[in-house]
Design a protein around this motif. Structure first.
Motif, PDB file in Angstrom:
ATOM      1  N   GLY A  84       0.851  -1.192   0.000  1.00 45.59           N
ATOM      2  CA  GLY A  84       0.000   0.000   0.000  1.00 45.59           C
ATOM      3  C   GLY A  84       0.884   1.237   0.000  1.00 45.59           C
ATOM      4  O   GLY A  84       2.059   1.169   0.381  1.00 45.59           O
ATOM      5  N   SER A  85       0.339   2.369  -0.457  1.00 49.66           N
ATOM      6  CA  SER A  85       1.181   3.569  -0.414  1.00 49.66           C
ATOM      7  C   SER A  85       1.315   4.077   1.020  1.00 49.66           C
ATOM      8  O   SER A  85       2.243   4.813   1.333  1.00 49.66           O
ATOM      9  CB  SER A  85       0.667   4.648  -1.357  1.00 49.66           C
ATOM     10  OG  SER A  85      -0.600   5.096  -0.981  1.00 49.66           O
ATOM     11  N   ASP A  86       0.398   3.668   1.909  1.00 44.48           N
ATOM     12  CA  ASP A  86       0.565   4.020   3.327  1.00 44.48           C
ATOM     13  C   ASP A  86       1.941   3.574   3.823  1.00 44.48           C
ATOM     14  O   ASP A  86       2.624   4.305   4.543  1.00 44.48           O
ATOM     15  CB  ASP A  86      -0.512   3.332   4.177  1.00 44.48           C
ATOM     16  CG  ASP A  86      -1.836   4.096   4.172  1.00 44.48           C
ATOM     17  OD1 ASP A  86      -1.840   5.293   3.835  1.00 44.48           O
ATOM     18  OD2 ASP A  86      -2.863   3.491   4.527  1.00 44.48           O
ATOM     19  N   LEU A  89       4.674   5.812   2.393  1.00 44.41           N
ATOM     20  CA  LEU A  89       4.688   7.117   3.065  1.00 44.41           C
ATOM     21  C   LEU A  89       5.334   6.984   4.445  1.00 44.41           C
ATOM     22  O   LEU A  89       6.143   7.829   4.846  1.00 44.41           O
ATOM     23  CB  LEU A  89       3.258   7.667   3.178  1.00 44.41           C
ATOM     24  CG  LEU A  89       2.643   8.102   1.838  1.00 44.41           C
ATOM     25  CD1 LEU A  89       1.119   8.231   1.948  1.00 44.41           C
ATOM     26  CD2 LEU A  89       3.250   9.431   1.373  1.00 44.41           C
ATOM     27  N   TYR A 108      -4.494  14.523   4.136  1.00 45.00           N
ATOM     28  CA  TYR A 108      -4.662  13.120   4.521  1.00 45.00           C
ATOM     29  C   TYR A 108      -4.323  12.953   6.013  1.00 45.00           C
ATOM     30  O   TYR A 108      -3.217  13.274   6.452  1.00 45.00           O
ATOM     31  CB  TYR A 108      -3.738  12.281   3.638  1.00 45.00           C
ATOM     32  CG  TYR A 108      -3.850  10.782   3.824  1.00 45.00           C
ATOM     33  CD1 TYR A 108      -5.044  10.171   4.189  1.00 45.00           C
ATOM     34  CD2 TYR A 108      -2.743   9.967   3.618  1.00 45.00           C
ATOM     35  CE1 TYR A 108      -5.140   8.803   4.344  1.00 45.00           C
ATOM     36  CE2 TYR A 108      -2.817   8.591   3.755  1.00 45.00           C
ATOM     37  CZ  TYR A 108      -4.012   8.016   4.128  1.00 45.00           C
ATOM     38  OH  TYR A 108      -4.099   6.660   4.275  1.00 45.00           O
ATOM     39  N   ALA A 148      -0.160  16.234  -0.523  1.00 34.08           N
ATOM     40  CA  ALA A 148      -1.006  15.344  -1.315  1.00 34.08           C
ATOM     41  C   ALA A 148      -1.489  16.168  -2.501  1.00 34.08           C
ATOM     42  O   ALA A 148      -2.083  17.227  -2.335  1.00 34.08           O
ATOM     43  CB  ALA A 148      -2.192  14.858  -0.490  1.00 34.08           C
ATOM     44  N   ALA A 152      -6.328  15.612  -0.412  1.00 29.53           N
ATOM     45  CA  ALA A 152      -7.492  14.921   0.141  1.00 29.53           C
ATOM     46  C   ALA A 152      -7.791  15.595   1.483  1.00 29.53           C
ATOM     47  O   ALA A 152      -6.849  15.863   2.223  1.00 29.53           O
ATOM     48  CB  ALA A 152      -7.159  13.449   0.347  1.00 29.53           C
ATOM     49  N   ASP A 178       2.372  13.142  -2.572  1.00 27.46           N
ATOM     50  CA  ASP A 178       1.496  11.975  -2.480  1.00 27.46           C
ATOM     51  C   ASP A 178       0.473  12.073  -3.612  1.00 27.46           C
ATOM     52  O   ASP A 178      -0.490  12.838  -3.535  1.00 27.46           O
ATOM     53  CB  ASP A 178       0.838  11.983  -1.097  1.00 27.46           C
ATOM     54  CG  ASP A 178      -0.145  10.843  -0.897  1.00 27.46           C
ATOM     55  OD1 ASP A 178      -0.425  10.102  -1.855  1.00 27.46           O
ATOM     56  OD2 ASP A 178      -0.647  10.706   0.238  1.00 27.46           O
ATOM     57  N   ALA A 180      -1.753   9.892  -4.746  1.00 29.31           N
ATOM     58  CA  ALA A 180      -2.723   8.791  -4.701  1.00 29.31           C
ATOM     59  C   ALA A 180      -3.833   8.981  -5.743  1.00 29.31           C
ATOM     60  O   ALA A 180      -4.354   8.011  -6.282  1.00 29.31           O
ATOM     61  CB  ALA A 180      -3.325   8.679  -3.297  1.00 29.31           C
ATOM     62  N   TYR A 181      -4.178  10.254  -6.015  1.00 32.02           N
ATOM     63  CA  TYR A 181      -5.335  10.526  -6.876  1.00 32.02           C
ATOM     64  C   TYR A 181      -4.963  11.166  -8.215  1.00 32.02           C
ATOM     65  O   TYR A 181      -5.854  11.565  -8.972  1.00 32.02           O
ATOM     66  CB  TYR A 181      -6.323  11.425  -6.117  1.00 32.02           C
ATOM     67  CG  TYR A 181      -6.784  10.782  -4.825  1.00 32.02           C
ATOM     68  CD1 TYR A 181      -7.677   9.721  -4.850  1.00 32.02           C
ATOM     69  CD2 TYR A 181      -6.286  11.198  -3.591  1.00 32.02           C
ATOM     70  CE1 TYR A 181      -8.077   9.094  -3.685  1.00 32.02           C
ATOM     71  CE2 TYR A 181      -6.683  10.576  -2.410  1.00 32.02           C
ATOM     72  CZ  TYR A 181      -7.574   9.526  -2.466  1.00 32.02           C
ATOM     73  OH  TYR A 181      -7.969   8.904  -1.310  1.00 32.02           O
ATOM     74  N   THR A 207      -0.313   4.905  -5.683  1.00 35.92           N
ATOM     75  CA  THR A 207      -0.982   3.684  -5.216  1.00 35.92           C
ATOM     76  C   THR A 207      -1.737   2.980  -6.338  1.00 35.92           C
ATOM     77  O   THR A 207      -2.159   3.618  -7.308  1.00 35.92           O
ATOM     78  CB  THR A 207      -1.968   4.031  -4.072  1.00 35.92           C
ATOM     79  OG1 THR A 207      -2.623   2.837  -3.651  1.00 35.92           O
ATOM     80  CG2 THR A 207      -3.040   5.023  -4.502  1.00 35.92           C
ATOM     81  N   SER A 209      -4.460   1.481  -5.370  1.00 42.07           N
ATOM     82  CA  SER A 209      -5.749   1.307  -4.685  1.00 42.07           C
ATOM     83  C   SER A 209      -6.904   2.001  -5.378  1.00 42.07           C
ATOM     84  O   SER A 209      -8.050   1.585  -5.229  1.00 42.07           O
ATOM     85  CB  SER A 209      -5.665   1.858  -3.257  1.00 42.07           C
ATOM     86  OG  SER A 209      -4.775   1.104  -2.488  1.00 42.07           O
ATOM     87  N   LYS A 210      -6.616   3.100  -6.093  1.00 42.90           N
ATOM     88  CA  LYS A 210      -7.714   3.920  -6.598  1.00 42.90           C
ATOM     89  C   LYS A 210      -7.897   3.719  -8.107  1.00 42.90           C
ATOM     90  O   LYS A 210      -8.905   3.209  -8.542  1.00 42.90           O
ATOM     91  CB  LYS A 210      -7.437   5.401  -6.307  1.00 42.90           C
ATOM     92  CG  LYS A 210      -6.792   5.674  -4.957  1.00 42.90           C
ATOM     93  CD  LYS A 210      -7.726   5.471  -3.791  1.00 42.90           C
ATOM     94  CE  LYS A 210      -7.023   5.697  -2.472  1.00 42.90           C
ATOM     95  NZ  LYS A 210      -7.885   5.451  -1.328  1.00 42.90           N
ATOM     96  N   ARG A 218      -3.256  -4.151  -1.605  1.00 41.05           N
ATOM     97  CA  ARG A 218      -2.265  -3.351  -0.894  1.00 41.05           C
ATOM     98  C   ARG A 218      -0.984  -3.215  -1.710  1.00 41.05           C
ATOM     99  O   ARG A 218      -0.028  -3.992  -1.555  1.00 41.05           O
ATOM    100  CB  ARG A 218      -1.941  -3.925   0.502  1.00 41.05           C
ATOM    101  CG  ARG A 218      -3.125  -4.328   1.340  1.00 41.05           C
ATOM    102  CD  ARG A 218      -4.085  -3.171   1.580  1.00 41.05           C
ATOM    103  NE  ARG A 218      -3.421  -2.021   2.159  1.00 41.05           N
ATOM    104  CZ  ARG A 218      -3.503  -0.778   1.637  1.00 41.05           C
ATOM    105  NH1 ARG A 218      -4.230  -0.537   0.564  1.00 41.05           N
ATOM    106  NH2 ARG A 218      -2.863   0.214   2.210  1.00 41.05           N
TER     107      ARG A 218
END
Ligand code: PMP
Length: 352
Positions: A84-86, A89, A108, A148, A152, A178, A180-181, A207, A209-210, A218
């Motif tokens: 996961g990108s969590d 990070l 975030y 981010a 977010a 970040d 992510a989106y 990530t 995830s999206k 993950r």
């Protein structure tokens, strides 16, 4: 809490993820997942990988890293992957945050949790009145900066040029972007990914995830200068070398091998976002510009908590943050057109 918990952790406020109820018929628009299934080749790739689970997974995630490097036109030693990108990070905070961190007040929620967990000093910089990052607030901070982009939960994005200027003004600190989106950005000037490897101090984290429909697998990755990637691997090998399991490596590779499916899903989300935004505006909502797979919006005459509660009664989940400055707002994940139509119908009922 037991009496054995380390003193430093006793005051830790853990991150609270959006709820994941197992109720059928729910319209789930609260955790920014994709409404679409993984790419068609993923299931077969995972099944094949499952036949070799008696062996440890590839420490280098060779195929996955090669595909990521090819996809983004960078070198393999400019790519790292994570659970996961969590996790990426968290590695980056540990690697580069020793001199302190800086990030916006509204962003975030995990950033402040990691800062506390790792004992890193965090300077919190308020977004401006329009809920935007003001790049000039990030000049000469002399600490690791985390942004981010798109942000977010606002969905607003800085221009890549502004990010690069921030990196230029902080030559002795790493700027973690970040993204992510970022795959959902319709503006072409958002992602810093193509530039990152040429900069000594810019790390882009992303990530699957999206935009690649693999939240449950993950899988995250970072792209940046080879020395930054080496540092991240140093943290990884000091904590959890086998972090990306064999099934996830196979799933991620299969997703990357199907760029048409990725494009199709990404475009559908972007179209549904604009459709939903127009509908909400026509109902009198305030809606922020979004470059992400969610909208940050405020219902006319209803607080965020109330609007969330009334949708929940109708089996529709969205996310509300009980946090200063944003209590009028909710974050709505963009799902399929059918899901968004249900959201709009329910909203009309609530407003009536
Ligand atoms: N960054 C941001 C801005 C996010 O919203 C999320 C999702 N909660 C993540 C990172 C982490 O995503 P994941 O660990 O699923 O890759």
């Amino acid at each position: 809490m037991s009496r054995f918990l380390s003193g430093r952790l006793q005051s830790l406020q853990a991150y609270v993820p959006g709820e994941q109820p197992k109720v059928s018929g729910l319209v789930k628009l609260n955790t920014n997942e994709s409404p679409f299934p993984p790419a068609p080749g993923v299931a077969e790739a995972v099944k094949n990988a499952a036949a070799r689970l008696q062996l440890y997974n590839d420490l280098k995630s060779e195929k996955l890293v090669r595909l990521l490097a090819d996809t983004y036109g960078v070198k393999e030693n400019q790519v790292a992957v994570s659970n996961g990108s969590d996790e990426m990070l968290a590695f980056a905070f540990q690697a580069f945050g020793g001199g302190g961190l800086a990030f916006p007040d509204i962003t975030y929620g995990f950033y402040s949790v990691w800062a506390n967990l790792f004992g890193l000093d965090a300077k919190i910089i308020p977004l401006n009145g329009r809920f935007e990052i003001n790049p000039s607030d990030y000049r000469k901070l002399d600490r690791c900066i985390v942004i981010a982009n798109p942000n977010a939960p606002t969905g607003k994005a800085l221009r890549r040029d502004d990010l690069m200027e921030i990196a230029e003004c902080n030559p002795d600190s790493v700027v973690i972007v970040d993204e992510a989106y970022a795959d959902f950005a319709s503006r072409p000037d958002v992602s810093a990914l193509g530039l990152a490897p040429q900069w000594e101090n810019v790390l882009v984290v992303r990530t699957f995830s999206k935009s690649r429909q693999l939240a449950g697998a993950r899988l995250g990755y970072a792209i940046g200068h080879e020395k930054l990637i080496e540092d991240l691997n140093r943290v990884r090998f000091s904590f959890h070398p086998y972090n990306v399991n064999a099934l996830t490596q196979a799933a991620g590779a299969a997703a990357l091998e199907d760029p048409e499916y990725f494009e199709k899903c990404r475009k559908a989300i972007m179209e549904n976002r604009e459709w939903t935004r127009a509908q909400l505006l026509s109902l009198g909502f305030r809606v922020m510009d979004s470059e992400a797979n969610f909208l940050f919006a405020s219902a006319p005459g209803l607080g965020g908590a109330e609007y969330q509660r009334r949708l929940r009664e109708r089996n529709i989940l969205i996310r509300y943050f009980d946090q200063p400055r944003i209590r009028d707002y909710v974050r709505i994940t963009i799902g399929s057109r059918e899901q968004m139509e249900k959201l709009i119908e329910a909203t009309k009922e609530i407003l009536a």
